[in-house]
Design a protein around this motif. Structure first.
Motif, PDB file in Angstrom:
ATOM      1  N   GLY A 125      10.409 -36.112  35.292  1.00 18.84           N
ATOM      2  CA  GLY A 125       9.071 -35.568  35.546  1.00 18.84           C
ATOM      3  C   GLY A 125       9.141 -34.064  35.388  1.00 18.84           C
ATOM      4  O   GLY A 125      10.083 -33.555  34.762  1.00 18.84           O
ATOM      5  N   VAL A 126       8.161 -33.310  35.959  1.00 17.77           N
ATOM      6  CA  VAL A 126       8.155 -31.844  35.803  1.00 17.77           C
ATOM      7  C   VAL A 126       9.450 -31.269  36.372  1.00 17.77           C
ATOM      8  O   VAL A 126       9.897 -31.662  37.447  1.00 17.77           O
ATOM      9  N   ARG A 127      10.025 -30.339  35.631  1.00 18.28           N
ATOM     10  CA  ARG A 127      11.350 -29.792  36.012  1.00 18.28           C
ATOM     11  C   ARG A 127      11.346 -28.285  35.769  1.00 18.28           C
ATOM     12  O   ARG A 127      10.956 -27.830  34.687  1.00 18.28           O
ATOM     13  N   THR A 128      11.749 -27.520  36.785  1.00 18.19           N
ATOM     14  CA  THR A 128      11.891 -26.071  36.587  1.00 18.19           C
ATOM     15  C   THR A 128      13.290 -25.788  36.056  1.00 18.19           C
ATOM     16  O   THR A 128      14.279 -26.326  36.575  1.00 18.19           O
ATOM     17  N   VAL A 129      13.352 -24.944  35.036  1.00 18.63           N
ATOM     18  CA  VAL A 129      14.654 -24.541  34.484  1.00 18.63           C
ATOM     19  C   VAL A 129      15.025 -23.203  35.130  1.00 18.63           C
ATOM     20  O   VAL A 129      14.242 -22.255  35.095  1.00 18.63           O
ATOM     21  N   TYR A 130      16.193 -23.158  35.740  1.00 19.95           N
ATOM     22  CA  TYR A 130      16.646 -21.955  36.450  1.00 19.95           C
ATOM     23  C   TYR A 130      17.792 -21.269  35.701  1.00 19.95           C
ATOM     24  O   TYR A 130      18.426 -21.889  34.812  1.00 19.95           O
ATOM     25  N   SER A 131      18.058 -20.020  36.118  1.00 18.97           N
ATOM     26  CA  SER A 131      19.200 -19.283  35.550  1.00 18.97           C
ATOM     27  C   SER A 131      20.494 -20.076  35.719  1.00 18.97           C
ATOM     28  O   SER A 131      21.401 -19.978  34.896  1.00 18.97           O
ATOM     29  N   GLY A 132      20.582 -20.872  36.774  1.00 15.48           N
ATOM     30  CA  GLY A 132      21.777 -21.681  37.028  1.00 15.48           C
ATOM     31  C   GLY A 132      21.988 -22.763  35.978  1.00 15.48           C
ATOM     32  O   GLY A 132      23.058 -23.380  35.927  1.00 15.48           O
ATOM     33  N   ASP A 133      20.993 -23.011  35.114  1.00 16.55           N
ATOM     34  CA  ASP A 133      21.160 -23.996  34.039  1.00 16.55           C
ATOM     35  C   ASP A 133      21.897 -23.401  32.837  1.00 16.55           C
ATOM     36  O   ASP A 133      22.183 -24.113  31.872  1.00 16.55           O
ATOM     37  N   LEU A 134      22.173 -22.083  32.894  1.00 15.59           N
ATOM     38  CA  LEU A 134      22.965 -21.467  31.819  1.00 15.59           C
ATOM     39  C   LEU A 134      24.441 -21.787  32.051  1.00 15.59           C
ATOM     40  O   LEU A 134      24.945 -21.612  33.163  1.00 15.59           O
ATOM     41  N   VAL A 135      25.110 -22.256  31.020  1.00 18.08           N
ATOM     42  CA  VAL A 135      26.545 -22.567  31.141  1.00 18.08           C
ATOM     43  C   VAL A 135      27.301 -21.534  30.306  1.00 18.08           C
ATOM     44  O   VAL A 135      27.073 -21.409  29.101  1.00 18.08           O
ATOM     45  N   SER A 136      28.187 -20.780  30.974  1.00 14.09           N
ATOM     46  CA  SER A 136      28.881 -19.692  30.295  1.00 14.09           C
ATOM     47  C   SER A 136      30.263 -20.131  29.834  1.00 14.09           C
ATOM     48  O   SER A 136      30.942 -20.906  30.507  1.00 14.09           O
ATOM     49  N   GLU A 137      30.699 -19.577  28.684  1.00 14.54           N
ATOM     50  CA  GLU A 137      32.064 -19.871  28.210  1.00 14.54           C
ATOM     51  C   GLU A 137      33.094 -19.166  29.085  1.00 14.54           C
ATOM     52  O   GLU A 137      34.267 -19.514  29.089  1.00 14.54           O
ATOM     53  N   ASN A 138      32.651 -18.110  29.805  1.00 14.02           N
ATOM     54  CA  ASN A 138      33.550 -17.385  30.708  1.00 14.02           C
ATOM     55  C   ASN A 138      33.021 -17.538  32.137  1.00 14.02           C
ATOM     56  O   ASN A 138      31.957 -17.013  32.460  1.00 14.02           O
ATOM     57  N   PRO A 139      33.755 -18.241  33.005  1.00 11.19           N
ATOM     58  CA  PRO A 139      33.249 -18.469  34.372  1.00 11.19           C
ATOM     59  C   PRO A 139      33.050 -17.183  35.171  1.00 11.19           C
ATOM     60  O   PRO A 139      32.393 -17.184  36.216  1.00 11.19           O
ATOM     61  N   GLY A 140      33.583 -16.063  34.659  1.00  7.85           N
ATOM     62  CA  GLY A 140      33.397 -14.772  35.347  1.00  7.85           C
ATOM     63  C   GLY A 140      32.091 -14.094  34.953  1.00  7.85           C
ATOM     64  O   GLY A 140      31.637 -13.159  35.611  1.00  7.85           O
ATOM     65  N   ILE A 141      31.499 -14.509  33.838  1.00 14.04           N
ATOM     66  CA  ILE A 141      30.254 -13.889  33.369  1.00 14.04           C
ATOM     67  C   ILE A 141      29.142 -14.926  33.526  1.00 14.04           C
ATOM     68  O   ILE A 141      28.852 -15.709  32.606  1.00 14.04           O
TER      69      ILE A 141
END
Ligand code: SF4
Ligand code: SF4
Ligand SMILES: [Zn+2]
Length: 294
Positions: A125-141
């Protein structure tokens, strides 16, 4: 020869070539905020430091995106703009500014670019996309906060993209500013003379609750909160007023609030390094000009 150095505690001996005592005391500090009492400097020095903090200290931000699929109602440009403004944790020791990277490539390399991906579909259903949905190649960035809303997807809509983060400077775009606030003000000096009748009018009018009325005196409760607004002086019925408020000469309260990309003390340390470098360059220029003349 000029010298310009900063210490978190204690004193330094040189300042722009003038032998001077500079005292820096940390009044408050946490993960993102820092408040310092700085004595023995002047407004041009502190203002230079403030301007370098906002415009020259690099931080990491998304600079380019490639949209693979976007079936939301939000345009690609708006999503790019929003992603650019997401503060990212920054590692200044492992990454180069693109213009200083030996790769000299406009696409960048592992030393000047971090790739983040986003692949979200609103299945239920309706879903908000958050900054947390970004997956980084570097876990520090990664985003400083996982809860920054980027866009909303209706049922069965999808967003799939690749984002490239780079180091940059606030003078080129505000998204690269490592601070949300950097200010300074004179350290307040408040004096109550013996003509004071302890009527309490100055205490009542103060918007910052700086003063407090005791049995037979007026005392300062929170000097740092004073904004030097002079309301208490104007409210005093004595003529001349029994209370005087002024700024202490060459003493300042310096406030810095990081966006979370870098620790506040790192922002200040980088700014002082950059100021030192700029002064050395200026000194070199002046010497060259002098030798050209002679
Ligand atoms: S100058 Fe303003 S903030 Fe400072 S003590 Fe007076 S009324 Fe309060
Ligand atoms: S307003 Fe003036 S007289 Fe009254 S308490 Fe304050 S300093 Fe004293
Ligand atoms: Zn590179």
């Amino acid at each position: 020869m000029h010298q310009c150095s900063i210490e978190r505690h204690g004193k330094v001996e040189h300042y722009h070539g003038v032998s001077k005592q500079v005292e820096i005391r940390v009044l408050e500090k946490d993960e993102t905020n820092m408040r310092l009492l700085v004595r023995g400097v002047d407004v041009p020095f502190l203002n230079a430091l403030r301007r370098i903090v906002t415009s020259e200290v690099p931080s990491m931000a998304i600079d380019e995106i490639v949209v693979v699929e976007n079936s939301s109602i939000m345009q690609d440009e708006t999503i790019a703009h929003r992603l650019g403004l997401v503060p990212l944790r920054t590692d200044l020791d492992s990454y180069n500014l693109p213009e200083e990277c030996p790769c000299k490539s406009e696409f960048g390399c592992n030393l000047c670019r971090v790739t983040l991906t986003m692949d979200v579909e609103a299945k239920e259903g309706v879903r908000t996309v958050y900054s947390g949905d970004l997956v980084s190649e570097n876990p520090g960035i990664v985003p400083v906060s996982d809860r920054i809303p980027i866009l909303k997807l209706a049922k069965e809509q999808k967003i799939k993209l690749e984002a490239y983060a780079r180091l940059g400077k606030g003078k080129n775009h505000a998204k690269w500013e490592p601070v949300s606030m950097c200010t300074y003000k004179y350290y307040p000096k408040i004096e109550v003379t013996n003509r004071c009748s302890v009527c309490g009018k100055c205490v009542d009018i103060c918007p910052r609750r700086v003063l407090v009325k005791k049995e037979d005196s007026i005392e300062v409760n929170d000097m740092i909160a004073c904004t030097l607004c002079q309301d208490c002086v104007k409210a005093c019925p004595e003529s001349p007023p029994a209370i005087q408020v002024s700024g202490e000469e060459n003493a300042f309260i310096f406030n810095l609030e990081s966006t979370g990309t870098l620790a506040p003390e790192r922002v200040l340390a980088e700014a002082s390094k950059i100021l030192d470098k700029q002064l050395k360059e200026l000194e070199g220029e002046i010497k060259v000009k002098k030798s050209e003349k002679s």
